[in-house]
Enzyme design. Sequence first.
Site, PDB file in Angstrom:
ATOM      1  N   CYS A  77      16.207  -3.120  -1.366  1.00  0.00           N
ATOM      2  CA  CYS A  77      14.606  -3.456  -1.393  1.00  0.00           C
ATOM      3  C   CYS A  77      14.191  -4.455   0.023  1.00  0.00           C
ATOM      4  O   CYS A  77      14.796  -5.281   0.468  1.00  0.00           O
ATOM      5  CB  CYS A  77      13.612  -3.199  -1.831  1.00  0.00           C
ATOM      6  SG  CYS A  77      13.831  -2.946  -3.720  1.00  0.00           S
ATOM      7  N   ASP A  78      13.123  -3.675   0.987  1.00  0.00           N
ATOM      8  CA  ASP A  78      12.446  -4.573   2.775  1.00  0.00           C
ATOM      9  C   ASP A  78      11.351  -5.165   1.858  1.00  0.00           C
ATOM     10  O   ASP A  78      10.945  -3.578   2.144  1.00  0.00           O
ATOM     11  CB  ASP A  78      13.465  -4.690   3.036  1.00  0.00           C
ATOM     12  CG  ASP A  78      13.239  -6.452   3.889  1.00  0.00           C
ATOM     13  OD1 ASP A  78      13.921  -7.331   3.453  1.00  0.00           O
ATOM     14  OD2 ASP A  78      12.161  -6.705   4.871  1.00  0.00           O
TER      15      ASP A  78
END
Length: 196
Positions: A77-78
Amino acid sequence: MTHRANEGKNMKIILASASPRRKELMALITEQYTVCTSDVEERGITADTPMQLAEKLACAKCAAVHAVHPHDVVIGCDTVVDVDGEVYGKPHDDEQAKQMLRTLSGRSHRVHTGVCVMQGGQQHSFAETTKVVFAPLSEEEIDAYVKSGDPRDKAGAYGIQSGAARFVTGIEGCYFNVMGFPVSRVYAVLRNMRVI
């Protein structure tokens, strides 16, 4: 559920993030997961739009951990904050945090969280977007909030689930996405992949 892809394979679910918020939200989907962070150099990754950047960063982090754990399910994730196409990541220092908050004051912005899930030869990635509206902030409010330390490790220099809750006048989209983990969409991907 009687049909689980990870039965009999000792397959682990790995969250490729050290974020305490993501760990807390991942536990809402399943508590059967581990954490393994990547050492991806984010500054070398570029994209045409903030939304594409969030997804590319998530895929890079996911791929780095999946390379070490090829038989497991890896979730990368980012999160980036998008102000008129300009990317706001985590502030480098208190002064940059103040500058970010001044820009967010009294207006709307978008939060994009990129997610990538890899399992064997399968890869599913997407970016979820939530619109957030801030009330006008005084310099005193900004100074006090930055002094609290809350903005330091957060994209856009704020935590919607903590000290900045009092500044947010509205959101459009997934609340958990602003925290960095769109729970419903991640759950749907994992179910479609028969991981859970």
